[in-house]
Design an enzyme around this catalytic site. Sequence first.
Site, PDB file in Angstrom:
ATOM      1  N   SER A   1       3.889  55.817  57.707  1.00  0.00           N
ATOM      2  CA  SER A   1       4.633  55.241  58.821  1.00  0.00           C
ATOM      3  C   SER A   1       3.785  54.129  59.430  1.00  0.00           C
ATOM      4  O   SER A   1       2.652  54.366  59.851  1.00  0.00           O
ATOM      5  CB  SER A   1       4.915  56.328  59.855  1.00  0.00           C
ATOM      6  OG  SER A   1       5.425  55.767  61.035  1.00  0.00           O
TER       7      SER A   1
ATOM      8  N   LYS B   1       7.726  53.632  55.900  1.00  0.00           N
ATOM      9  CA  LYS B   1       8.548  53.679  57.114  1.00  0.00           C
ATOM     10  C   LYS B   1       8.018  52.627  58.072  1.00  0.00           C
ATOM     11  O   LYS B   1       6.812  52.525  58.290  1.00  0.00           O
ATOM     12  CB  LYS B   1       8.448  55.082  57.706  1.00  0.00           C
ATOM     13  CG  LYS B   1       8.901  55.224  59.148  1.00  0.00           C
ATOM     14  CD  LYS B   1       9.055  56.695  59.488  1.00  0.00           C
ATOM     15  CE  LYS B   1       8.601  57.009  60.891  1.00  0.00           C
ATOM     16  NZ  LYS B   1       8.658  58.461  61.177  1.00  0.00           N
TER      17      LYS B   1
ATOM     18  N   LYS C   1       8.537  50.819  62.006  1.00  0.00           N
ATOM     19  CA  LYS C   1       9.094  51.030  63.339  1.00  0.00           C
ATOM     20  C   LYS C   1       9.891  49.790  63.723  1.00  0.00           C
ATOM     21  O   LYS C   1       9.463  48.663  63.458  1.00  0.00           O
ATOM     22  CB  LYS C   1       7.955  51.245  64.343  1.00  0.00           C
ATOM     23  CG  LYS C   1       7.139  52.510  64.081  1.00  0.00           C
ATOM     24  CD  LYS C   1       7.883  53.736  64.532  1.00  0.00           C
ATOM     25  CE  LYS C   1       7.009  54.988  64.440  1.00  0.00           C
ATOM     26  NZ  LYS C   1       7.734  56.188  64.873  1.00  0.00           N
TER      27      LYS C   1
ATOM     28  N   ASP D   1      12.416  53.474  61.702  1.00  0.00           N
ATOM     29  CA  ASP D   1      12.425  54.464  62.794  1.00  0.00           C
ATOM     30  C   ASP D   1      12.482  53.727  64.134  1.00  0.00           C
ATOM     31  O   ASP D   1      11.611  52.910  64.431  1.00  0.00           O
ATOM     32  CB  ASP D   1      11.149  55.316  62.717  1.00  0.00           C
ATOM     33  CG  ASP D   1      11.116  56.446  63.746  1.00  0.00           C
ATOM     34  OD1 ASP D   1      12.096  56.605  64.511  1.00  0.00           O
ATOM     35  OD2 ASP D   1      10.104  57.174  63.780  1.00  0.00           O
TER      36      ASP D   1
ATOM     37  N   GLU E   1      16.015  56.300  61.247  1.00  0.00           N
ATOM     38  CA  GLU E   1      15.570  57.472  61.996  1.00  0.00           C
ATOM     39  C   GLU E   1      15.788  57.267  63.497  1.00  0.00           C
ATOM     40  O   GLU E   1      15.376  56.249  64.061  1.00  0.00           O
ATOM     41  CB  GLU E   1      14.075  57.703  61.692  1.00  0.00           C
ATOM     42  CG  GLU E   1      13.484  58.942  62.339  1.00  0.00           C
ATOM     43  CD  GLU E   1      12.021  59.166  61.925  1.00  0.00           C
ATOM     44  OE1 GLU E   1      11.573  58.587  60.918  1.00  0.00           O
ATOM     45  OE2 GLU E   1      11.327  59.919  62.635  1.00  0.00           O
TER      46      GLU E   1
ATOM     47  N   ASP F   1      15.198  62.852  64.571  1.00  0.00           N
ATOM     48  CA  ASP F   1      13.835  63.311  64.861  1.00  0.00           C
ATOM     49  C   ASP F   1      13.862  63.918  66.272  1.00  0.00           C
ATOM     50  O   ASP F   1      14.087  65.135  66.437  1.00  0.00           O
ATOM     51  CB  ASP F   1      12.887  62.096  64.746  1.00  0.00           C
ATOM     52  CG  ASP F   1      11.455  62.344  65.197  1.00  0.00           C
ATOM     53  OD1 ASP F   1      11.174  63.409  65.756  1.00  0.00           O
ATOM     54  OD2 ASP F   1      10.586  61.458  65.022  1.00  0.00           O
TER      55      ASP F   1
ATOM     56  N   LYS G   1       9.380  68.381  62.682  1.00  0.00           N
ATOM     57  CA  LYS G   1       8.014  68.369  63.216  1.00  0.00           C
ATOM     58  C   LYS G   1       7.762  69.735  63.826  1.00  0.00           C
ATOM     59  O   LYS G   1       8.545  70.203  64.661  1.00  0.00           O
ATOM     60  CB  LYS G   1       7.845  67.284  64.282  1.00  0.00           C
ATOM     61  CG  LYS G   1       7.837  65.875  63.729  1.00  0.00           C
ATOM     62  CD  LYS G   1       7.551  64.861  64.808  1.00  0.00           C
ATOM     63  CE  LYS G   1       7.699  63.452  64.244  1.00  0.00           C
ATOM     64  NZ  LYS G   1       7.696  62.426  65.313  1.00  0.00           N
TER      65      LYS G   1
ATOM     66  N   GLY H   1       5.269  63.248  61.377  1.00  0.00           N
ATOM     67  CA  GLY H   1       3.867  63.281  61.805  1.00  0.00           C
ATOM     68  C   GLY H   1       3.752  62.878  63.258  1.00  0.00           C
ATOM     69  O   GLY H   1       4.661  62.255  63.815  1.00  0.00           O
TER      70      GLY H   1
HETATM   71  O1  OSB Z   1       8.684  59.028  65.549  1.00  0.00           O
HETATM   72  O2  OSB Z   1       7.901  59.810  63.762  1.00  0.00           O
HETATM   73  C1  OSB Z   1       7.720  59.346  64.877  1.00  0.00           C
HETATM   74  C2  OSB Z   1       3.993  58.791  65.558  1.00  0.00           C
HETATM   75  C3  OSB Z   1       3.934  59.187  66.854  1.00  0.00           C
HETATM   76  C4  OSB Z   1       5.078  59.645  67.478  1.00  0.00           C
HETATM   77  C5  OSB Z   1       6.288  59.645  66.821  1.00  0.00           C
HETATM   78  C6  OSB Z   1       6.362  59.234  65.515  1.00  0.00           C
HETATM   79  C7  OSB Z   1       5.190  58.779  64.873  1.00  0.00           C
HETATM   80  C8  OSB Z   1       5.146  58.268  63.514  1.00  0.00           C
HETATM   81  C9  OSB Z   1       3.844  58.325  62.769  1.00  0.00           C
HETATM   82  O3  OSB Z   1       6.092  57.735  62.973  1.00  0.00           O
HETATM   83  C10 OSB Z   1       3.658  59.581  62.019  1.00  0.00           C
HETATM   84  C11 OSB Z   1       2.252  59.809  61.527  1.00  0.00           C
HETATM   85  O4  OSB Z   1       1.738  59.002  60.754  1.00  0.00           O
HETATM   86  O5  OSB Z   1       1.660  60.828  61.918  1.00  0.00           O
HETATM   87 MG    MG Z   2      10.398  59.393  64.401  1.00  0.00          MG
END
Ligand code: OSB
Ligand code: MG
Length: 368
Positions: A136, A162, A164, A189, A214, A239, A263, A291
């Site tokens: 991500s 992924k 953002k 996401d 997402e 999520d 999660k 994550g």
């Molecule tokens: O929305 O999945 C998410 C990180 C922090 C809070 C929310 C998210 C994320 C990530 C990174 O997308 C996930 C990771 O690499 O741990």
């Molecule tokens: Mg997410």
Amino acid sequence: MKLTEITIRHLQMKLKSPFATSFGTLENRDFLVLEAKDKSGTIGWGESVAFRAPWYTEETMMTNWHMLEDFLIPLILNKKLEHPDEVSNIFSPIRKNNMAKSTIEGAIWDIYAQQTNQSLAAALGGSARRIEVGISIGIQRTTADLIQLIHQYVEEGYKRIKVKIKPGKDVQIIRALREHFPDLPIMADANSAYSWEDLDTLKQLDEFNLMMIEQPLASDDIVDHAKLQKELKTPICLDESINSLEDARKAVELGSTKVINVKIGRVGGLTEAKRIHDYCAEKGIPVWCGGMLESGIGRAHNIALTSLANFTLPGDTSGSDRYWEKDIIFPEVIADDGYIMVPKKSGIGYEIDRETIEAFTVNKKHYR
Ligand code: OSB
Ligand code: MG
């Protein structure tokens, strides 16, 4: 099993590179690590995945500490347990606060796995030898920076990318990525950055053959997510909206989601995560493990969970070296060609690096 002693530590670890989302940028990861001792002396470890500030969900590192100290630890200390599945019942007088609950529950699963001489993965019913992982990537300053990073991670073998997105940093960027990487499994996401008013923008994202989008809308908006899914070919993955098996059932029944990001912290622990996994398997809904920029302790739990059969899509559990100069477990988590081996040793399957934990500890407290 009976917990007789618990230690909570506040750790601060510097991220190798800042992580930007639709809500802001994180440079340091502040989080809690919980060490629990059973009456036989077995030690288990859990991680609170809550952030310092409540941008992802309403929990924070300090609300977690408060819930643990004032409510959850008093409920669990010296209570006799046969199986970790009983923890959710013991915590049922306390509403929500899932990440706080999960912190203790994770340590109890670790102890249970050690005492039954199996890996945490096996204790959960997982059988995968290795798991497939993606990465991500936070919002970058320029699209050129993002493309360069993607090249690097594709070369390292990550199985899906992924990115953002947020309003104003979406269609143009995804179009550029698709032109540059025509066949790469890419997903986006939004961390709830859009609303129904943004339908036109979200529909434009439908052209780029994304694996999924997402959490485009608000976390309590499963009705609008269902309306949106009817307008899109691209599968929606929830999520933030999914905090329990009940949430998953309702979202699936409404047609709000075709994929679920599980999660452990967000759903209140491994037992609930497994229940969501089982329900989704029955309904033909693929799941993947999200994550929270965890340390090695949280990652170890994620890896064990991902070994369950319906985790058929690559998750966000990347290698330690993507986050930290030095992680707090031995060996560090290694993603080799996009695969992480599921440890076979008992419990979480990694050794705890106490010296490094001590070095990152800002504050700690002992309960007995
Ligand atoms: O929305 O999945 C998410 C990180 C922090 C809070 C929310 C998210 C994320 C990530 C990174 O997308 C996930 C990771 O690499 O741990
Ligand atoms: Mg997410």
